[in-house]
Motif scaffolding. Structure first.
Motif, mmCIF file in Angstrom:
data_model
loop_
_atom_site.group_PDB
_atom_site.id
_atom_site.type_symbol
_atom_site.label_atom_id
_atom_site.label_comp_id
_atom_site.label_asym_id
_atom_site.label_seq_id
_atom_site.Cartn_x
_atom_site.Cartn_y
_atom_site.Cartn_z
ATOM 1 N N GLN A 80 0.859 -1.246 0.247
ATOM 2 C CA GLN A 80 0.369 0.102 0.139
ATOM 3 C C GLN A 80 0.397 1.020 0.245
ATOM 4 O OE1 GLN A 80 -3.664 0.123 0.201
ATOM 5 N NE2 GLN A 80 -3.740 2.319 -0.437
ATOM 6 N N ASP A 84 0.250 4.312 -2.903
ATOM 7 C CA ASP A 84 0.723 5.530 -2.827
ATOM 8 C C ASP A 84 1.909 6.449 -3.031
ATOM 9 O OD1 ASP A 84 -1.967 4.829 -1.701
ATOM 10 O OD2 ASP A 84 -1.731 4.866 0.757
ATOM 11 N N ARG A 87 1.823 6.707 -6.782
ATOM 12 C CA ARG A 87 0.485 7.799 -7.131
ATOM 13 C C ARG A 87 1.328 9.153 -6.730
ATOM 14 N NH1 ARG A 87 -4.687 8.900 -4.754
ATOM 15 N NH2 ARG A 87 -3.688 8.611 -2.404
#
Ligand SMILES: [Zn+2]
Length: 326
Positions: A80, A84, A87
């Motif tokens: 994750q 992130d 992103r």
């Protein structure tokens, strides 16, 4: 930039390789994974194991890549935190291309598999390509057999496959936690002293502070207490895995940390949020052998009544220490 004549020639070779058709022959001679062996001199940003690095065989000036340090093949294997970070890097990439090359468009390209013309298809990477005019990449559209509604229907008919892929992803690749979880422990001995640690200077959020032993949770396949026991063992040498542990406080924490970017030779403050659990362990004696771990400079026992008001202990930790009933 001072370069030797040989280095200058090498740089020009990279620059011109796509035009001289040398690129195709180069790749056939490379044996190892080039993205496991990225050169620092081409990296200009890095965080959480994700780097921004220049593409050696660029399609256009300014072309760079976002690459995880870990040798993974597909986005499904990203944690994750890595996802992130990627992103955020997509966001930075587009703005940065505009700033540096004055080009407003960016094509984000991930070629999945050698059939999709990926030369390095075993190590995930995303191309960030400044895009100013269609001559850089034109799609050779195919004559279609199906209308949009017919294409939608074909995918709908594969619904069993969609459901099974959805379930398979959840069971194999789903990330359990998007927010960082931090666990630490109030370890109290028979003299009502609490164990505090002096962290290594570069790991300190606040200079000169003393903290409770503990740290971030990496593995969500085991109970939080097991992850805490692992951290405590690493930092203090104590084995608390069979001792009674109870949760004394759980809160959402926010703090400002300093981000060091060695590739840019700079440091700046950023905010950091986490779920912060504090546990209490009372079954440890003052004579137990303590071995400070790699992140830790020293360990000290301090009277708990002194600790609740000690200037080197943060107000957040003081507040939790006040909850301890002796
Ligand atoms: Zn690799």
């Amino acid at each position: 930039m001072k370069l030797t004549p040989e280095e200058r020639k090498k740089q020009e070779h990279y620059r011109d390789a796509r035009f001289t058709k040398q690129y195709d022959s180069i790749w056939q001679s490379v044996g190892k994974c080039v993205f496991c062996d990225l050169r620092d001199k081409y990296i200009f940003f890095e965080e959480n194991g994700i780097v921004m690095t220049i593409s050696l065989y660029a399609y256009i000036d300014g072309h760079f890549m976002i690459v995880p340090r870990r040798h993974i093949r597909s986005p499904k294997e990203l944690t994750q935190l890595e996802w992130d970070t990627i992103r955020k890097f997509f966001y930075i990439a587009k703005k940065l291309i505009r700033e540096v090359y004055d080009i407003k468009g960016m094509q984000l390209v991930q070629k999945d598999g050698s059939e999709a013309q990926s030369t390095v298809d075993q190590h995930l990477h995303f191309h960030c390509i400044p895009f100013d005019a269609p001559d850089l990449c034109e799609w050779n559209y195919r004559k279609l057999q199906f209308t949009p509604l017919e294409n939608a229907e074909r995918y709908r008919q594969a619904k069993k496959k969609i459901v099974s892929l959805d379930k398979k992803f959840d069971s194999k690749y789903k990330n359990t936690s998007a927010i960082r979880v931090v666990c630490d422990a109030i370890i109290v001995n028979e003299k009502n002293q609490v164990l505090l640690q002096e962290r290594k200077a570069h790991l300190k959020l606040v200079p000169d502070s003393l903290t409770l032993p503990g740290g971030g949770v990496d593995n969500f396949d085991v109970p939080l207490e097991a992850e805490l026991a692992r951290e405590i063992a690493e930092e203090t040498g104590l084995d608390i895995s069979h001792k009674p542990i109870s949760l004394i406080d759980s809160r959402l924490g926010g703090t400002t940390i300093t981000r060091q970017v060695t590739h840019l030779d700079l440091a700046y403050p950023v905010s950091n949020h986490f779920l912060w659990n504090t546990y209490i362990i009372t079954d440890v004696t003052s004579t137990a052998t303590l071995t400070p771990g790699g992140d830790c400079d020293a360990l000290v026992w301090m009277d708990i009544n002194e600790a609740v008001a000690h200037e080197r202990i943060s107000p957040g930790i003081q507040k939790v220490l006040k909850k301890v009933k002796l």
